[in-house]
Structure formats: C-alpha cells, structure tokens
Write a protein that holds these residues in place. Sequence first.
Motif, PDB file in Angstrom:
ATOM      1  N   PRO A 176      12.607   5.238  31.848  1.00  0.00           N
ATOM      2  CA  PRO A 176      11.358   6.001  31.951  1.00  0.00           C
ATOM      3  C   PRO A 176      10.346   5.637  30.866  1.00  0.00           C
ATOM      4  CG  PRO A 176      13.253   7.460  32.131  1.00  0.00           C
ATOM      5  CD  PRO A 176      13.764   6.134  31.688  1.00  0.00           C
ATOM      6  N   VAL A 177      10.862   5.319  29.661  1.00  0.00           N
ATOM      7  CA  VAL A 177       9.965   4.922  28.567  1.00  0.00           C
ATOM      8  C   VAL A 177       9.326   3.576  28.888  1.00  0.00           C
ATOM      9  CG1 VAL A 177       9.783   4.513  26.091  1.00  0.00           C
ATOM     10  CG2 VAL A 177      11.418   6.196  26.953  1.00  0.00           C
ATOM     11  N   LEU A 178      10.123   2.657  29.468  1.00  0.00           N
ATOM     12  CA  LEU A 178       9.561   1.365  29.884  1.00  0.00           C
ATOM     13  C   LEU A 178       8.462   1.560  30.922  1.00  0.00           C
ATOM     14  CD1 LEU A 178      12.730  -0.912  30.237  1.00  0.00           C
ATOM     15  CD2 LEU A 178      11.196  -0.682  28.291  1.00  0.00           C
ATOM     16  N   LEU A 179       8.678   2.491  31.831  1.00  0.00           N
ATOM     17  CA  LEU A 179       7.665   2.767  32.854  1.00  0.00           C
ATOM     18  C   LEU A 179       6.386   3.298  32.224  1.00  0.00           C
ATOM     19  CD1 LEU A 179       9.876   4.386  35.642  1.00  0.00           C
ATOM     20  CD2 LEU A 179       8.745   2.166  35.727  1.00  0.00           C
ATOM     21  N   SER A 195      10.317  -8.913  28.548  1.00  0.00           N
ATOM     22  CA  SER A 195      11.680  -9.327  28.177  1.00  0.00           C
ATOM     23  C   SER A 195      12.739  -8.724  29.096  1.00  0.00           C
ATOM     24  CB  SER A 195      11.976  -8.943  26.722  1.00  0.00           C
ATOM     25  OG  SER A 195      11.882  -7.542  26.533  1.00  0.00           O
ATOM     26  N   VAL A 196      12.370  -7.794  29.970  1.00  0.00           N
ATOM     27  CA  VAL A 196      13.280  -7.313  31.013  1.00  0.00           C
ATOM     28  C   VAL A 196      12.659  -7.620  32.364  1.00  0.00           C
ATOM     29  CG1 VAL A 196      14.138  -5.453  29.547  1.00  0.00           C
ATOM     30  CG2 VAL A 196      12.309  -4.972  31.154  1.00  0.00           C
ATOM     31  N   ASP A 197      13.496  -7.773  33.371  1.00  0.00           N
ATOM     32  CA  ASP A 197      12.990  -8.075  34.711  1.00  0.00           C
ATOM     33  C   ASP A 197      13.248  -6.896  35.651  1.00  0.00           C
ATOM     34  OD1 ASP A 197      15.693  -8.181  35.245  1.00  0.00           O
ATOM     35  OD2 ASP A 197      15.771 -10.367  35.357  1.00  0.00           O
ATOM     36  N   ASP A 198      12.997  -7.115  36.937  1.00  0.00           N
ATOM     37  CA  ASP A 198      13.142  -6.041  37.924  1.00  0.00           C
ATOM     38  C   ASP A 198      14.567  -5.481  37.969  1.00  0.00           C
ATOM     39  OD1 ASP A 198      10.492  -6.280  38.697  1.00  0.00           O
ATOM     40  OD2 ASP A 198      10.948  -7.826  40.165  1.00  0.00           O
ATOM     41  N   ASN A 199      15.551  -6.337  37.682  1.00  0.00           N
ATOM     42  CA  ASN A 199      16.944  -5.902  37.778  1.00  0.00           C
ATOM     43  C   ASN A 199      17.286  -4.781  36.816  1.00  0.00           C
ATOM     44  OD1 ASN A 199      17.525  -7.829  39.752  1.00  0.00           O
ATOM     45  ND2 ASN A 199      17.933  -9.413  38.224  1.00  0.00           N
ATOM     46  N   LEU A 210      19.331  -1.147  24.968  1.00  0.00           N
ATOM     47  CA  LEU A 210      18.128  -1.952  24.764  1.00  0.00           C
ATOM     48  C   LEU A 210      17.437  -1.444  23.495  1.00  0.00           C
ATOM     49  CD1 LEU A 210      16.547  -4.221  26.353  1.00  0.00           C
ATOM     50  CD2 LEU A 210      15.042  -2.386  27.128  1.00  0.00           C
ATOM     51  N   PRO A 211      17.703  -2.059  22.335  1.00  0.00           N
ATOM     52  CA  PRO A 211      17.107  -1.560  21.090  1.00  0.00           C
ATOM     53  C   PRO A 211      15.612  -1.804  20.995  1.00  0.00           C
ATOM     54  CG  PRO A 211      18.356  -3.577  20.696  1.00  0.00           C
ATOM     55  CD  PRO A 211      18.624  -3.186  22.108  1.00  0.00           C
ATOM     56  N   SER A 212      15.127  -2.823  21.727  1.00  0.00           N
ATOM     57  CA  SER A 212      13.686  -3.124  21.667  1.00  0.00           C
ATOM     58  C   SER A 212      13.242  -3.764  22.973  1.00  0.00           C
ATOM     59  CB  SER A 212      13.367  -4.048  20.489  1.00  0.00           C
ATOM     60  OG  SER A 212      14.006  -5.315  20.658  1.00  0.00           O
TER      61      SER A 212
END
Length: 484
Positions: A176-179, A195-199, A210-212
């Motif tokens: 949710p924070v990424l969103l 640095s992250v993808d759809d998966n 995921l620390p960062s």
Amino acid sequence: MDPMIQLYYEESEEMLQKAEECMIRLEVEYSGVDINELFRIAHTIKGSSHMVGYADVGNLMHKIEDMLDCARNGSIPFNQSIVSLCFEGLDITKKMLLYKKEYGPDQMIESLAQEARHITERTEIFICANKKVEVMAETQKTEAGIITSCLGKRSNEKNTYFITFFFEDDISMISPVLLMILNCVEEIGTLVYSSVDDNYFDGNGCNQELPSYDIILSTDTDEAELYANFDVSYVEKINIVDLSRSKVAQNDYRFMAFDNQLNVIILKTLIQLCKIDFNKQIRMSSEEIDHLKSLHHQVIRAMASMKNNVKVAEFLEDLKTLYCMAVKCYDKQKIADQHFFLDFENKMAGFIEKGFNDIKGKYVVSIFKAEKVNFISKLRIFIGKMNKTGMYIFLIDMSQLVIVDEKEIKDLIGIKRQLESKNIELGLIAEGPEVRSVINIFDSIETIEKFQVSKSGVDAILKILKSEGFLKRISKKTDNINKL
C-alpha cells in the motif's frame, strides 16, 4: 456567514457527537447497528464537505467510510484498531471544522490538514494489510500491471531524479505504501525506473521483505519540492540524487579531446609551488618567480574558454590564491610568520586533494586498487588498457594487501621501469593498520629499486610533485607528444 455553510457546520457537529457515542459503545462490544450508523455519518459528512469545498475533510471521511464498509461486509475483521482510527479521524475533523469556522491561522489549518492526510494514509494501509487473502488477490488481479502502466508513459520533463525510499522497521505491509508513492509520482511526473515490478503486487510478492524502494522520476518539479510531495506514512527517510543533464554535464569525460598542453602547464606550475619548503627555509628565486608568473598567465589563458564551468572557476581562484602567497613569500620585505607558512601548506594540500578527486582516472593521474588475488595479472591488464599518452602519474593502492611475495616484487620493479620508459611516474599507496609489513618490504629493497610509498593519494601526488625527476619526466613526455 453563508447560510449553507452555517447549516453544514451545525449538521456536522451534531453527527460528530452521534459518531462519538457510537465509538464509545463499540469500545465495549461489537454492534452492527453502531457500525452502520458510523458508516452513514462518514458518508454524509464526506458528501457535504465536498459540496462546500472542504476537500481535506471530505477525503478523510471518504477513507474512514471505506474502512467501515469493509468492516461491516466482513472483508476485514473488526478490531479496536478500527475504533482508534475512527477516534483519531473524527477528532481531527472536529478541530479542522472549528478552525475553519473561526477563521483560524492558515498555518494551523494546514498543519491539521497534513495530520488528516497522514490518518488517511494509515487507514488505507490498515485496510490493505487486513483484507482477507482472497479479497486481496482478487483486487490485485484487477490492478495487474501497475508498474508497467506507469513505465509505459512518455516523459519530456526537465528534471530527472534517482530517489530511494527507506521504510520504517515496524511497517506491517509495504505494497500500500508503494501504491501511495506511485500515486505521488503520477501527480508530479513520469516513472522512468522502478526497483520492483508488477510481480511484487501479486498475492505472494507483497509479503517479501523490502527495506527500501528505488525509482527514477522525470518531472518538472524542483528537488526542494519533492520532499513535501513524498511525505508518506511509514517512509522513514528518502534520498534524492539529481540526474538532470544540466547537473551532470560537468562530470562528462571526453576520451579523445583532452588537452595535454594544458595539463603539462598546470603540472609545471604545481611543481614550482611545491619547491617552496618553509621547514627548510627554501624560497623561490627571482627567476623561478618570473617563471611561475609566466606559467600562471598561461594557465589562465588556456582555461579562458572554460570559465563557464563552475569547477574551472573554483580551480583558477584557488590557484590564484597560492600564486599570490608564493609571490608574497618571495618579497623579502613582506616575509610572513609561521602561521602564514602553515596556511600556505594547508591550502596547497587542499588544492591538490580537490584536484585529485576531480581528475583521477580521467586526466593526468590513473589509479589501480590492488586485490589480494592475482593482483599482478589484473594490474598488467589494467595498464594495457590505460591511455598512456594522457597519463603522467600512476598510483597503485595496496591498502588491501597484507604481504607482497618475492615474485610480485620483481614484477612490480619491471612494471615500474616499463612505466618510466613511457615517462609515467609510479607511486604506491599503503594505508591502514595491516600494511606495515608491505611498507617494510619496500623499505628493504630501496638500494635495488626505490618506490615512493605514501599514506594516501594526496600524499603520493605531493611527493611526486616535489621529486627531483618528475619535471624532467613530463618534459620528455611533452617532447615525445609534440614529435608525434
């Protein structure tokens, strides 16, 4: 006061009082009737707030309404965290309405609005973190391709930033924070890298540690404004690196267009300055001062076309300071005290350090860091690739080595002589508690081959500039280049 606004305040105050009574009962035991009543109140205040232009209140009520709706339909379990979030949300709503009604200070209203946004974000995170797995999986399938859709957009904004978000240790769920971060990106610019993808947003990925989180953002927004835009709950800190072309252009390196003549003039100027040794009371002669003046003027003329570069301007200013101090020292009637001499030495060391950090590996100075395994073979490969025409000093950093064996010493002697045949000066760097044995080895072979061993790159450069043969070596190198 406008009659509609007056009515809004009266009705909201009445409903907030009823909501507080519902929450007091819910603290004791669950009641579907009270949950439904709270939902109705949040829904009503949301609508009326947007109608009168109070979007900050409306957005907060909207999120509380969503949470209560999930609780009453069973998609999230009801617990005391819901009551606490409702208490916080309704309490800040009462304060915002009070200050709006009494025309309180803008700063206080903005501070309350910021607090309301944080409660909104925390409520969103709570909803996502507590939804049942089946519901989450179904929701996330409908939002497949979040990253891909962001990356697919074209960007033509003027600024580019590499941003790292570091999360708090007690974060319960990161997706949710990424969103929220991605929503902020969408509001101000274009996502160029993630640095992250759809998966990551499928049922399993969102549980990974995921620390960062890293992104590259293209935007017209200036760096100073980004910190406010990304003030997101559960983000402990952010780091922003400006990748904009206008900011990184000064670090460009031209492989073929270096100016050897200018480099030689600068080196000769520094050699003249390094001749001054206050401890030994060695000053420059009148001929040397005249030569230094000539070199200084040559440097200024040669760099005149580069004055728009900030680093070049700083370099010329620092060089001018050293030049003026040397001239003053020569003037017998203005010989300064020991503080002046110490100041000169410190300024000289600082000047060399700044220049060393700017040019190493690009112009004049090349540096190789020796590793414990196969360092001679790697050194030979490195030297084979190095542009020997534009290099005058080669440094080997041996700080990682504990010992150098007999064969390696012989190889180093051969490499030193090979470099000297190309009129390149060799220096060694040995720094740290474990290199004493390495230094002793080079001390012991001094009668066979003398190596310049220094504690740092800056010390190595200063030793070489003060050495007897370096001026002759660069003069020979210049003559060879001119013949070519």
